[in-house]
Structure formats: structure tokens, C-alpha cells
Write a protein that holds these residues in place. Sequence first.
Motif, mmCIF file in Angstrom:
data_model
loop_
_atom_site.group_PDB
_atom_site.id
_atom_site.type_symbol
_atom_site.label_atom_id
_atom_site.label_comp_id
_atom_site.label_asym_id
_atom_site.label_seq_id
_atom_site.Cartn_x
_atom_site.Cartn_y
_atom_site.Cartn_z
ATOM 1 N N ILE A 1 0.868 -1.184 0.000
ATOM 2 C CA ILE A 1 0.000 0.000 0.000
ATOM 3 C C ILE A 1 0.899 1.226 0.000
ATOM 4 O O ILE A 1 1.709 1.411 0.903
ATOM 5 N N VAL A 2 0.755 2.033 -1.033
ATOM 6 C CA VAL A 2 1.543 3.245 -1.150
ATOM 7 C C VAL A 2 0.916 4.329 -0.269
ATOM 8 O O VAL A 2 -0.299 4.502 -0.264
ATOM 9 N N VAL A 3 1.755 5.008 0.495
ATOM 10 C CA VAL A 3 1.285 6.107 1.333
ATOM 11 C C VAL A 3 1.775 7.403 0.699
ATOM 12 O O VAL A 3 2.973 7.613 0.544
ATOM 13 N N SER A 4 0.841 8.234 0.289
ATOM 14 C CA SER A 4 1.220 9.404 -0.483
ATOM 15 C C SER A 4 0.523 10.650 0.052
ATOM 16 O O SER A 4 -0.541 10.565 0.644
ATOM 17 N N ALA A 5 1.151 11.796 -0.170
ATOM 18 C CA ALA A 5 0.518 13.041 0.244
ATOM 19 C C ALA A 5 -0.583 13.403 -0.750
ATOM 20 O O ALA A 5 -0.536 12.996 -1.912
ATOM 21 N N LYS A 6 -1.569 14.143 -0.255
ATOM 22 C CA LYS A 6 -2.657 14.577 -1.141
ATOM 23 C C LYS A 6 -2.093 15.406 -2.287
ATOM 24 O O LYS A 6 -1.137 16.144 -2.124
ATOM 25 N N GLY A 7 -2.670 15.248 -3.465
ATOM 26 C CA GLY A 7 -2.219 16.035 -4.600
ATOM 27 C C GLY A 7 -1.078 15.410 -5.355
ATOM 28 O O GLY A 7 -0.549 15.985 -6.288
ATOM 29 N N GLU A 8 -0.681 14.204 -4.931
ATOM 30 C CA GLU A 8 0.398 13.513 -5.636
ATOM 31 C C GLU A 8 -0.141 12.331 -6.438
ATOM 32 O O GLU A 8 0.429 11.245 -6.441
ATOM 33 N N VAL B 1 3.871 0.176 -11.093
ATOM 34 C CA VAL B 1 4.984 -0.742 -10.812
ATOM 35 C C VAL B 1 4.573 -1.834 -9.819
ATOM 36 O O VAL B 1 5.416 -2.503 -9.239
ATOM 37 N N GLY B 2 3.276 -1.987 -9.629
ATOM 38 C CA GLY B 2 2.800 -3.161 -8.901
ATOM 39 C C GLY B 2 2.249 -2.942 -7.505
ATOM 40 O O GLY B 2 1.895 -3.910 -6.831
ATOM 41 N N ALA B 3 2.145 -1.676 -7.044
ATOM 42 C CA ALA B 3 1.517 -1.453 -5.739
ATOM 43 C C ALA B 3 0.053 -1.892 -5.827
ATOM 44 O O ALA B 3 -0.560 -1.814 -6.892
ATOM 45 N N ASP B 4 -0.490 -2.372 -4.705
ATOM 46 C CA ASP B 4 -1.850 -2.919 -4.713
ATOM 47 C C ASP B 4 -2.909 -1.892 -4.384
ATOM 48 O O ASP B 4 -4.064 -2.042 -4.763
ATOM 49 N N ASP B 5 -2.525 -0.883 -3.649
ATOM 50 C CA ASP B 5 -3.502 0.122 -3.248
ATOM 51 C C ASP B 5 -2.734 1.334 -2.749
ATOM 52 O O ASP B 5 -1.507 1.318 -2.695
ATOM 53 N N TYR B 6 -3.459 2.362 -2.374
ATOM 54 C CA TYR B 6 -2.778 3.539 -1.859
ATOM 55 C C TYR B 6 -3.661 4.195 -0.807
ATOM 56 O O TYR B 6 -4.865 3.959 -0.727
ATOM 57 N N ILE B 7 -3.037 5.022 0.004
ATOM 58 C CA ILE B 7 -3.784 5.807 0.978
ATOM 59 C C ILE B 7 -3.136 7.187 0.992
ATOM 60 O O ILE B 7 -1.913 7.302 0.869
ATOM 61 N N THR B 8 -3.951 8.229 1.067
ATOM 62 C CA THR B 8 -3.368 9.567 1.035
ATOM 63 C C THR B 8 -3.338 10.187 2.429
ATOM 64 O O THR B 8 -4.260 10.046 3.216
ATOM 65 N N LYS B 9 -2.234 10.887 2.695
ATOM 66 C CA LYS B 9 -2.081 11.625 3.954
ATOM 67 C C LYS B 9 -2.828 12.947 3.822
ATOM 68 O O LYS B 9 -2.766 13.554 2.758
ATOM 69 N N PRO B 10 -3.472 13.461 4.820
ATOM 70 C CA PRO B 10 -3.635 12.824 6.129
ATOM 71 C C PRO B 10 -4.790 11.830 6.100
ATOM 72 O O PRO B 10 -5.759 12.030 5.401
ATOM 73 N N PHE B 11 -4.646 10.759 6.882
ATOM 74 C CA PHE B 11 -5.714 9.754 6.935
ATOM 75 C C PHE B 11 -6.077 9.482 8.381
ATOM 76 O O PHE B 11 -5.275 9.715 9.282
ATOM 77 N N SER B 12 -7.298 8.996 8.584
ATOM 78 C CA SER B 12 -7.697 8.660 9.945
ATOM 79 C C SER B 12 -7.257 7.231 10.234
ATOM 80 O O SER B 12 -7.119 6.422 9.314
ATOM 81 N N PRO B 13 -7.023 6.902 11.523
ATOM 82 C CA PRO B 13 -6.652 5.537 11.884
ATOM 83 C C PRO B 13 -7.681 4.523 11.375
ATOM 84 O O PRO B 13 -7.327 3.439 10.915
#
Length: 230
Positions: A80-87, A97-109
Motif C-alpha cells: 500500500i503506497v502512502v502518499s501526500a494529497k495532490g500527488e 509498478v505493482g503497488a496494490d492500493d494507496y492511501i493519502t495523507k492525512p488519513f484517519s486511523p
Amino acid sequence: MARKIVVIEDEPDILEVLTFNLQREGYEVTGATDGADGLDTLRRVQPDLVLLDLMLPTMDGIEVCRNAKADPALKDTPIIVVSAKGEESDIVLGLGVGADDYITKPFSPKELIARVQAVLRRGPMRSTQSETRRVVRGELTIDLDRHEVLVAGARVDLTATEMRLLHYLSCYPGRVFTRDQLLSRAIGPDVVVTDRNIDVHVRALRKKLDTLSNYIETVRGVGYRFRDTD
Ligand code: CA
């Protein structure tokens, strides 16, 4: 036995928050603060899942992902790729390149844990393994052998391209695909498609799906995914 997660993140505060929340859910967490160390950690720990920041010292997240996917021992480990908003372009690159999912910062627990659980549940992306000839999702039925799509019991006529696109997406509910991935995987390079613009096919498809048009979700700046009905 606790599931193992490796978190590769160079910002100490974020690493701490991620670690805390994952440990509270019972996961065994190992952290790394730069890309090269992250890759070593992956090889040593062989985790069940990786959370990967993209902007990292020594080796960026895209390179870590590429290396992991090229390693036979790690290629099936979901990332899971962790990325800043707007990226969004980085997310597209990561998925490419094969990442399965992503989550954007800021995120809630809560969001973090939900995403981690969903990816662990779905397991790694294995080509064709989870693709069946007949798919039933909610009120939608796709039968490749009969070349038939039923929307709430009523037959709708799709073009061959629309059929392949819908079938592919529906085989991986909740998983986001970039336009390039859909072109190469769902439609295929060998198929002559009059319009290689995915958006045009999705638009036509949604129109035909009528009341179920929301089964295909747009992920802004990234691509499309089939609604996860779980
Ligand atoms: Ca960073």
C-alpha cells in the motif's frame, strides 16, 4: 500468529502513528526510515503487507516497489503506497509498478485499518487467478461464455471492449486500476480498439449499466475501480 507489516516511512511522527495504530489492531510492525533499509527489512522480515511512503531518502518508494516486485520472495506481498494529497501522478506510478492500493495523507486511523484489512483480505494481485468466466456482483451478472450481461435481470448489449473492461474490473472489486493498466490488461494490446481512450468506454458502459452505473467508480486523478460491495 500475528500478521506482519513493514512500514517504510521517513517522517518519525507518521511512522509512530502508523505503528501505534497497527499494533493496537494486533499486527506485528517493523519500521524502516529510508528506502534502501526498507528493502533490506522486507527481505529479512518477509511481511504479510507493506506500507510504503514514496518520498524517501536513499531510494524512493517507486524504486523500492519495483525491486520488491522483481524479487520472487516478495512479489506477492501486497504493497500500500502512502502518499501526500495532490500527488496523484505518484500514485499512478506506484500502481504501475505493482503497488496494490494507496492511501493519502492525512488519513484517519479508521481509514488506515480498513484499507489494510481490505488488502489483506483480497490478497496479492495474481493475474487471472481470481478471474472467473461468470461474475455475479449485487444485481449485475457477467457471463463471458454466453456473452451476456444482466442488469437487475435485464439483458444489456455491450461491445466486446465494454464487456472485457467490465469483466476485468468486476473480478477485482475495490481495487483501483490506472487507465494504462486497464488498456493493457483488460483490453489487451493485441485487440484492435477503435478508441484507446478508456474514459470513452467507461462512459458508454455506465450509460448501459443504467441503475448500476455507480458500480464503476472514478478515482480522481488515478483511474477506475469496481465498487467493493463488502
Ligand atoms: Ca516521506
